[in-house]
Design a protein around this motif. Structure first.
Motif, PDB file in Angstrom:
ATOM      1  N   GLY A  98       0.877  -1.247  -0.059  1.00 43.88           N
ATOM      2  CA  GLY A  98       0.111  -0.059  -0.098  1.00 43.88           C
ATOM      3  C   GLY A  98       0.804   1.309   0.162  1.00 43.88           C
ATOM      4  N   VAL A  99       0.437   2.212  -0.699  1.00 42.91           N
ATOM      5  CA  VAL A  99       1.165   3.630  -0.378  1.00 42.91           C
ATOM      6  C   VAL A  99       0.244   4.668  -0.019  1.00 42.91           C
ATOM      7  CG1 VAL A  99       2.801   3.289  -2.328  1.00 42.91           C
ATOM      8  CG2 VAL A  99       0.378   3.993  -3.013  1.00 42.91           C
ATOM      9  N   GLU A 100       0.672   5.648   0.599  1.00 44.14           N
ATOM     10  CA  GLU A 100      -0.113   6.848   1.127  1.00 44.14           C
ATOM     11  C   GLU A 100      -0.384   7.842   0.075  1.00 44.14           C
ATOM     12  OE1 GLU A 100      -0.994   8.859   5.208  1.00 44.14           O
ATOM     13  OE2 GLU A 100       1.306   9.028   4.245  1.00 44.14           O
ATOM     14  N   SER A 101      -1.417   8.634   0.562  1.00 39.73           N
ATOM     15  CA  SER A 101      -1.722  10.129  -0.205  1.00 39.73           C
ATOM     16  C   SER A 101      -1.916  11.093   0.796  1.00 39.73           C
ATOM     17  CB  SER A 101      -2.626   9.756  -1.268  1.00 39.73           C
ATOM     18  OG  SER A 101      -2.883  11.084  -1.717  1.00 39.73           O
ATOM     19  N   ARG A 102      -1.380  11.968   0.985  1.00 41.65           N
ATOM     20  CA  ARG A 102      -1.789  12.878   1.991  1.00 41.65           C
ATOM     21  C   ARG A 102      -2.560  13.989   1.446  1.00 41.65           C
ATOM     22  NH1 ARG A 102       4.220  12.250   4.366  1.00 41.65           N
ATOM     23  NH2 ARG A 102       3.932  10.244   5.303  1.00 41.65           N
ATOM     24  N   LYS A 103      -3.201  13.856   0.072  1.00 39.64           N
ATOM     25  CA  LYS A 103      -3.585  15.135  -0.404  1.00 39.64           C
ATOM     26  C   LYS A 103      -5.412  15.244  -0.051  1.00 39.64           C
ATOM     27  CE  LYS A 103      -0.469  15.344  -4.386  1.00 39.64           C
ATOM     28  NZ  LYS A 103       0.680  15.730  -3.434  1.00 39.64           N
ATOM     29  N   ASP A 104      -5.610  16.329   0.078  1.00 41.69           N
ATOM     30  CA  ASP A 104      -7.125  16.477   0.324  1.00 41.69           C
ATOM     31  C   ASP A 104      -8.076  16.348  -0.919  1.00 41.69           C
ATOM     32  OD1 ASP A 104      -7.251  18.946  -0.792  1.00 41.69           O
ATOM     33  OD2 ASP A 104      -7.377  20.013   1.115  1.00 41.69           O
ATOM     34  N   LEU A 105      -9.306  16.279  -1.030  1.00 40.73           N
ATOM     35  CA  LEU A 105     -10.149  16.465  -2.031  1.00 40.73           C
ATOM     36  C   LEU A 105      -9.841  17.303  -3.070  1.00 40.73           C
ATOM     37  CD1 LEU A 105     -13.015  15.525  -3.341  1.00 40.73           C
ATOM     38  CD2 LEU A 105     -14.082  17.470  -2.155  1.00 40.73           C
ATOM     39  N   LEU A 106      -9.608  18.540  -2.626  1.00 39.49           N
ATOM     40  CA  LEU A 106      -9.468  19.485  -4.147  1.00 39.49           C
ATOM     41  C   LEU A 106      -7.832  19.343  -4.544  1.00 39.49           C
ATOM     42  CD1 LEU A 106     -11.292  22.542  -3.134  1.00 39.49           C
ATOM     43  CD2 LEU A 106     -11.922  20.659  -4.466  1.00 39.49           C
ATOM     44  N   GLU A 107      -6.860  18.832  -3.722  1.00 43.99           N
ATOM     45  CA  GLU A 107      -5.543  18.492  -4.216  1.00 43.99           C
ATOM     46  C   GLU A 107      -5.494  17.415  -4.963  1.00 43.99           C
ATOM     47  OE1 GLU A 107      -3.252  20.506  -0.152  1.00 43.99           O
ATOM     48  OE2 GLU A 107      -3.932  18.381  -0.496  1.00 43.99           O
ATOM     49  N   THR A 108      -6.479  16.201  -4.820  1.00 43.08           N
ATOM     50  CA  THR A 108      -6.341  15.161  -5.617  1.00 43.08           C
ATOM     51  C   THR A 108      -6.423  14.905  -6.821  1.00 43.08           C
ATOM     52  OG1 THR A 108      -7.050  14.108  -3.234  1.00 43.08           O
ATOM     53  CG2 THR A 108      -6.893  12.785  -5.346  1.00 43.08           C
ATOM     54  N   SER A 148      -6.460   0.369   6.972  1.00 46.99           N
ATOM     55  CA  SER A 148      -5.911   1.398   7.579  1.00 46.99           C
ATOM     56  C   SER A 148      -7.211   1.952   8.724  1.00 46.99           C
ATOM     57  CB  SER A 148      -5.328   2.538   6.969  1.00 46.99           C
ATOM     58  OG  SER A 148      -4.966   3.578   7.731  1.00 46.99           O
ATOM     59  N   VAL A 149      -6.688   2.619   9.592  1.00 46.75           N
ATOM     60  CA  VAL A 149      -7.491   3.429  10.305  1.00 46.75           C
ATOM     61  C   VAL A 149      -8.038   4.569   9.572  1.00 46.75           C
ATOM     62  CG1 VAL A 149      -7.179   2.672  12.774  1.00 46.75           C
ATOM     63  CG2 VAL A 149      -6.004   4.658  11.615  1.00 46.75           C
ATOM     64  N   ALA A 150      -7.322   4.945   8.446  1.00 45.64           N
ATOM     65  CA  ALA A 150      -7.762   5.857   7.701  1.00 45.64           C
ATOM     66  C   ALA A 150      -9.336   5.716   6.892  1.00 45.64           C
ATOM     67  CB  ALA A 150      -6.678   6.158   6.656  1.00 45.64           C
ATOM     68  N   ALA A 151      -9.485   4.424   6.994  1.00 43.22           N
ATOM     69  CA  ALA A 151     -10.648   4.049   6.240  1.00 43.22           C
ATOM     70  C   ALA A 151     -11.967   4.382   7.167  1.00 43.22           C
ATOM     71  CB  ALA A 151     -10.605   2.593   5.886  1.00 43.22           C
ATOM     72  N   LEU A 152     -11.450   4.459   8.675  1.00 41.28           N
ATOM     73  CA  LEU A 152     -12.542   4.538   9.646  1.00 41.28           C
ATOM     74  C   LEU A 152     -12.758   5.968  10.439  1.00 41.28           C
ATOM     75  CD1 LEU A 152     -11.396   0.939  11.410  1.00 41.28           C
ATOM     76  CD2 LEU A 152     -13.215   1.424   9.760  1.00 41.28           C
ATOM     77  N   ARG A 153     -11.829   6.654  10.177  1.00 39.19           N
ATOM     78  CA  ARG A 153     -12.002   8.153  10.674  1.00 39.19           C
ATOM     79  C   ARG A 153     -12.098   9.191   9.680  1.00 39.19           C
ATOM     80  NH1 ARG A 153      -7.575  10.096  13.745  1.00 39.19           N
ATOM     81  NH2 ARG A 153      -8.971  10.421  15.553  1.00 39.19           N
ATOM     82  N   GLY A 154     -12.682  10.204   9.912  1.00 39.52           N
ATOM     83  CA  GLY A 154     -12.654  11.321   9.240  1.00 39.52           C
ATOM     84  C   GLY A 154     -11.491  12.098   9.028  1.00 39.52           C
ATOM     85  N   HIS A 155     -10.890  12.481   8.209  1.00 43.98           N
ATOM     86  CA  HIS A 155      -9.906  13.396   7.675  1.00 43.98           C
ATOM     87  C   HIS A 155      -9.416  13.697   6.377  1.00 43.98           C
ATOM     88  CE1 HIS A 155      -7.596  10.047   5.573  1.00 43.98           C
ATOM     89  NE2 HIS A 155      -8.150   9.010   6.571  1.00 43.98           N
ATOM     90  N   GLY A 156      -8.417  14.384   6.129  1.00 46.24           N
ATOM     91  CA  GLY A 156      -8.190  15.118   4.841  1.00 46.24           C
ATOM     92  C   GLY A 156      -7.435  14.181   3.779  1.00 46.24           C
ATOM     93  N   ARG A 157      -7.244  12.939   4.003  1.00 51.29           N
ATOM     94  CA  ARG A 157      -6.344  12.139   3.051  1.00 51.29           C
ATOM     95  C   ARG A 157      -7.343  11.297   1.977  1.00 51.29           C
ATOM     96  NH1 ARG A 157      -2.675   8.582   6.429  1.00 51.29           N
ATOM     97  NH2 ARG A 157      -4.399   9.132   7.990  1.00 51.29           N
ATOM     98  N   THR A 158      -7.960  11.879   0.916  1.00 47.73           N
ATOM     99  CA  THR A 158      -9.093  11.463   0.276  1.00 47.73           C
ATOM    100  C   THR A 158      -9.017  10.180  -0.262  1.00 47.73           C
ATOM    101  OG1 THR A 158      -9.752  13.699   0.203  1.00 47.73           O
ATOM    102  CG2 THR A 158     -10.915  12.359  -1.254  1.00 47.73           C
ATOM    103  N   ALA A 159      -7.798  10.071  -1.200  1.00 48.43           N
ATOM    104  CA  ALA A 159      -7.694   8.988  -1.972  1.00 48.43           C
ATOM    105  C   ALA A 159      -7.204   7.735  -1.209  1.00 48.43           C
ATOM    106  CB  ALA A 159      -6.691   9.079  -2.892  1.00 48.43           C
TER     107      ALA A 159
END
Ligand SMILES: NC(=O)c1ccc[n+]([C@@H]2O[C@H](COP(=O)([O-])OP(=O)(O)OC[C@H]3O[C@@H](n4cnc5c(N)ncnc54)[C@H](O)[C@@H]3O)[C@@H](O)[C@H]2O)c1
Length: 255
Positions: A98-108, A148-159
């Motif tokens: 897996g790879v991370e992306s730290r970009k939000d909605l408009l940056e993606t 990842s917990v990124a799937a379960l919590r609200g935050h800005g890393r959209t993709a």
């Protein structure tokens, strides 16, 4: 080797680490071998998988290197053929890549979206499709997909959030299909573990990550790997379609 996975054959994808230190995949490959599994260490960067194999062999474990890009169907098929040819079957597929992306909605950008979906989600499909035939033939198997917990919590890393939530949906769908064939499929959702993947965040962020969970203890690749050992082992014979959250309680918080 005796152990909780004695006699089993495992594939770990992304079994190397992108930097010095210990990633989730590397720790999992090492613990699988310590628990008696024979492990095909797969990485698109061959030298990274070779490093893991060297560590396993230094402890008298059994492992082989296999270079493959798991976003390509033919390479996933070749990876499974290699494990079966070497050890006569396949019991465990640990889909760690897996790879991370730290970009939000408009940056993606579309490119960013496609890159993350391909590596984090399509890789799960292709590796699982390749692994299922030998598992069906033997009537058993355990497939683990790293979310990842990124799937379960609200935050800005959209993709990243979308891809990792997709992993959980994928696991639930496939678990229902493969249960009758004796194959279990589960996800692990790690929290803010400290691995080479997040090293670039720096020391301050490291401390913030540690403090953010109720336990306040820094997580490592080993914490994730112990969860994988359980799900891979026969101790979890009645567990399928689940997401094991390993996060020091982070998802319990609202901050
Ligand atoms: N570190 C964290 O805080 C954290 C939190 C939650 C989830 N995760 C998840 O853990 C997993 C990664 O763990 P890690 O610590 O082993 O990462 P890592 O980046 O250190 O290692 C992953 C390995 O995968 C390999 N790889 C990347 N793309 C590949 C491809 N297409 N085919 C084959 N190999 C490929 C890389 O070469 C690398 O060696 C990811 O799925 C990540 O999203 C990490």
């Amino acid at each position: 080797m005796p152990g909780r996975l004695a006699g089993k054959v495992a594939i770990v994808t992304g079994a190397g680490s992108r930097g010095p230190g210990l990633g989730n995949g590397k720790a999992t490959a090492i613990l699988f071998a310590r628990e008696g599994a024979r492990v095909l260490c797969v990485d698109q960067a061959k030298e990274r998988a070779a490093d893991t194999v060297e560590l396993i062999r230094a402890e008298s474990g059994e492992a082989e290197v296999f270079a493959a890009n798991v976003t390509r169907a033919a390479e996933c098929q070749a990876m499974v053929r290699a494990a079966v040819a070497r050890w006569g079957g396949l019991d465990i597929l640990h889909n760690n890549v897996g790879v991370e992306s730290r970009k939000d909605l408009l940056e993606t950008t579309e490119e960013e979206w496609d890159r993350v979906m391909t590596v984090d989600l399509k890789s799960m499909l292709l590796a699982t499709q390749a692994a299922v035939p030998p598992m069906v033939a033997q009537g058993s198997g355990s497939i683990i997909c790293v979310s990842s917990v990124a799937a379960l919590r609200g935050h800005g890393r959209t993709a990243y959030a979308a891809a990792k939530a997709g992993v959980i949906g994928f696991v639930r769908s496939v678990a229902v299909q493969l249960g009758p064939r004796g194959i279990r499929v589960n996800a692990i959702a790690p929290g803010r573990v400290w691995t080479p993947m997040v090293e670039s965040l720096g020391a301050e962020a490291r401390e913030r990550r540690r403090q953010s969970s109720p336990l306040g203890i820094e997580g490592t690749g080993w914490d994730v790997a112990w969860g994988a050992v359980y799900l891979a082992s026969d101790e979890a014979r009645w567990v399928t379609g689940q997401t094991l959250v390993i996060d020091a309680g982070l998802t319990l918080t609202t901050g």
